[in-house]
Each structure stands twice: as C-alpha cells, then as structure tokens.
Design an enzyme around this catalytic site. Structure first.
Site, PDB file in Angstrom:
ATOM      1  CD1 TRP A 103       1.887   1.693   9.156  1.00  0.00           C
ATOM      2  CD2 TRP A 103       1.151   3.476   8.023  1.00  0.00           C
ATOM      3  NE1 TRP A 103       1.274   1.247   8.004  1.00  0.00           N
ATOM      4  CE2 TRP A 103       0.813   2.310   7.291  1.00  0.00           C
ATOM      5  CE3 TRP A 103       0.785   4.718   7.495  1.00  0.00           C
ATOM      6  CZ2 TRP A 103       0.130   2.355   6.063  1.00  0.00           C
ATOM      7  CZ3 TRP A 103       0.110   4.767   6.278  1.00  0.00           C
ATOM      8  CH2 TRP A 103      -0.212   3.601   5.575  1.00  0.00           C
ATOM      9  CG  ASP A 173      -1.703   5.173  13.583  1.00  0.00           C
ATOM     10  OD1 ASP A 173      -2.736   4.482  13.643  1.00  0.00           O
ATOM     11  OD2 ASP A 173      -1.029   5.314  12.539  1.00  0.00           O
ATOM     12  CE  LYS A 197      -4.564  -1.089   7.813  1.00  0.00           C
ATOM     13  NZ  LYS A 197      -3.525  -0.201   8.289  1.00  0.00           N
TER      14      LYS A 197
END
Ligand SMILES: *Cc1c(COP(=O)(O)O)cnc(C)c1O
Length: 363
Positions: A103, A173, A197
């Site tokens: 990511w 993030d 999530k």
C-alpha cells in the site's frame, strides 16, 4: 447459505453482528424519522445528528483535540494517495515516503504524479517483512510531509509506534488499523482510513487533519480534492455517503458499549493476534509467519505452508469448516487471516483448532 461464517476477509470485512441487526431493524424506518436512512437528505436535521455523532464518537475514542478536523470523504484510501500530496505538498518541496509494503508503494506511485517525492526507507529488500528503526530513515528535514502506512494489510506488518519526524508533518494511511488501538494524535499532521476494514462498509473514508495544514490547500484544486472545502462545509460540500456514515456511527457506538475505550479494544485485538501467532510459532515450521516477530500486525496475520498445494488445500478445507476468505493477497500468496475489531476471539480459536488439525494430518 443462511449460517454466518467466520469471515477473515481483508476488506470489505466483518462487521459486528449487533450493528448488522440494528441496520436490518432500522432499514425501513429510522426511529423517529418515518423513512429509511437511504431516503433522507444529507442536509436533514436527522442526518446531521448522525454525522455529528459519528465525528464526536471518533474524537472521543481517539482523544482528538479541536486542533484537528474530522472529515468524511469518498474515493477510498486510493483517492487519499492523490489528495494528500495535492493538498500538503508545498511548491518546490518534496515529500518523504517510508515504504513498508504494497500500500505504501501504491501511495508513492500516485504522489509521483503530483510532485516531487523521496523514498526515506524501502523494505522491498526484506520482502516487506519488517519496519525501519528511526535510525535507518533518511528523512529530509525540508520535506512537506512524511508518509507512512501504519498497517500493511497485504504483508501483515504494523508500526507499534510512530517514527520520529520532528517538525515535518506525519501523514498516515491507517486504512486497516484505524480505531483498533489508541493513537498519539498529536504526532500526526493527517491520518486517513477507508472504512471497510475496521469501521464500516465501503463508501466512506475518514480523514483527521491538523487544522493549520488546511491553509496549504490551493484554491485552484478541484473542489472535491480540496480538504479546506470539505472542512469549511462540515463534510457536506457534496452529498455525503449517508448510509456508510450511519453504519460508522453504529460501529463507534458498538466499540464504546462493548469495550469502553480503545485501550480495552487494543487488548482484545492483541489477545486474538497472540492466539494465532502462538500457533504459528508452536507449529515447528509447518506454518511460517511472514513478518518478523517485532513487526507483526495485530490485524492481518500472514503465513505460509510448506507448499502452494497445501496452501490451496488449507484455504479450501477451512472454507468448508466455515472459516472463510483466508487466501493471501494475489500478489504475495500464502494465507492471510484478517482479524479486525469485529472478529470474535471464538473465530480465531476456531481457526487455531483447524490449523492444529490440518498440521496433524499433513505435517
Ligand atoms: C484497503 C487499503 C487501501 C485501499 O483502499 P480503497 O478504499 O480500496 O481505495 C489503502 N491502504 C490500505 C492500508 C488498505 O488496507
């Protein structure tokens, strides 16, 4: 299938059953409103009460001061990969990226399209199985911001503490560990997290931004891409994703009612993760964890079996036992058990029982 499985999906992921039942109960008619959450205006008093409560609950759970704004946006984690540099990168300066997994690399790829970047640390040479010590970082003191990924969802490595970035704002993030543990908010300039999530359904992304950074947003940015526009309009510049925000609000209430605070929730998450990691460590090499022990994620537990064939068999047989979505990300293979806030300890214990049995049969 009418029986609910233990859902180990990396995202969209398991939600608390109590929340789903309440959503079901209120779907036709939100109490006191006479219409569904799907049918009311984002500017109605009823919805404003919901978005304000969701923001207040997030503030209270994370002890966020008035120096920060809490925004509800769309576009997922991915749009933040662009919005963060579009808003925070000062003309002529560069941004530092600490790459601890897939990511982080994706975030850098988008930032490069916006302006100048530097890589302050790259875990690729370690196959992203670890995090940097502060001394290993090559940080630019003039950088506009430093970007990290607090939990790398695909590789399963998680920062236990924030890197020290001095006066340079830290942009994080936190898509896969937001609201899973307390955070030292004042160490951050900006935190973003897509909801799907840990905190709700897909469709909303939460941004916590230090107010002084809002002045960096150039008025020439497209309106939607401009944090200042969203902050000035209390996240209602355009039609907010009303349903996902409503569910996020219910999830924040669930955290409060079920755990009290994030310290308690983090303890529960640590206990779940330890149950799984202990099983990996006790398997005498049958299950091999990807992350080095000090950097293991409390949210995504990644491991391998002795062969790809056994991995496929493991995932398939687990599914038949009601242990779903354990296949590792297509880019790294292996097994990944995502054990977010809403995964009960009983689900992790069921997985461990299955792992013991599988290893006995194939070890
Ligand atoms: C899932 C995830 C993303 C991507 O989010 P989208 O909502 O699909 O854009 C970004 N970063 C991390 C750490 C993630 O886990």
């Amino acid at each position: 299938m009418t029986q609910r499985v233990y859902n180990f999906s990396a995202g969209p992921a398991v939600l608390p059953e109590k929340v789903l039942l309440q959503v079901q109960e209120e779907m036709l008619c939100l109490p006191g409103v006479g219409a569904s959450i799907l049918e009311i205006s984002h500017r109605s008093g009823e919805f404003i009460a919901i978005i304000e409560e969701a923001a207040a609950n997030i503030r209270s759970l994370l002890s966020i001061s008035n120096d920060y704004d809490v925004l509800f946006l769309q576009g997922g984690g991915r749009l933040q990969f662009s919005m963060v540099p579009m808003n925070l990168l000062r003309p002529g300066d560069s941004a530092d990226y600490i790459l601890t997994g897939s990511w982080g690399k994706n975030a850098l790829k988008e930032a490069k399209k916006v302006g100048q970047t530097r890589v302050a640390w790259d875990g690729a040479e370690f196959d992203f199985d670890r995090l940097p010590a502060d001394a290993e970082l090559s940080l630019d003191p003039q950088a506009s911001f430093v970007h990290i990924t607090s939990n790398e969802t695909i590789e399963g490595v998680q920062f236990a503490a924030e890197p020290e970035t001095g006066d340079v704002p830290l942009a994080c993030d936190a898509s896969s560990d937001f609201l899973s543990r307390p955070l030292a908010i004042d160490k951050y300039g900006l935190i973003y997290a897509c909801a799907q999530k840990n905190v709700g359904p897909a469709g909303v992304t939460i941004v916590v931004i230090r107010k002084d950074l809002l002045s960096r947003s150039d008025a020439k940015l497209p309106g939607y891409m401009n944090y200042q526009v969203h902050a000035e309009n209390d996240s209602l510049w355009n039609t907010a994703p009303t349903f996902p925000i409503y569910v996020v609000n219910l999830v924040t209430r669930w955290i409060r009612d079920e755990f009290g605070d994030l310290t308690k929730l983090a303890e529960a998450n640590r206990a779940k993760a330890a149950t799984l990691y202990d099983e990996l460590d006790a398997s005498e090499g049958f299950y091999r964890g990807h992350a080095v022990p000090e950097c293991r994620s409390m949210m995504n537990v990644t491991f391998r079996l002795p062969s790809d064939e056994l991995t496929s068999k493991f995932v398939k047989e687990a599914k038949q036992e009601g242990l779903d979505a354990l296949k590792g990300h297509r880019s790294v293979g292996g097994v990944r058990a995502s054990i977010y806030n809403a995964m009960p300890l009983a689900g992790v214990e069921a997985l461990v029982d299955f792992m013991k049995d599988f290893a006995r049969r194939h070890g």
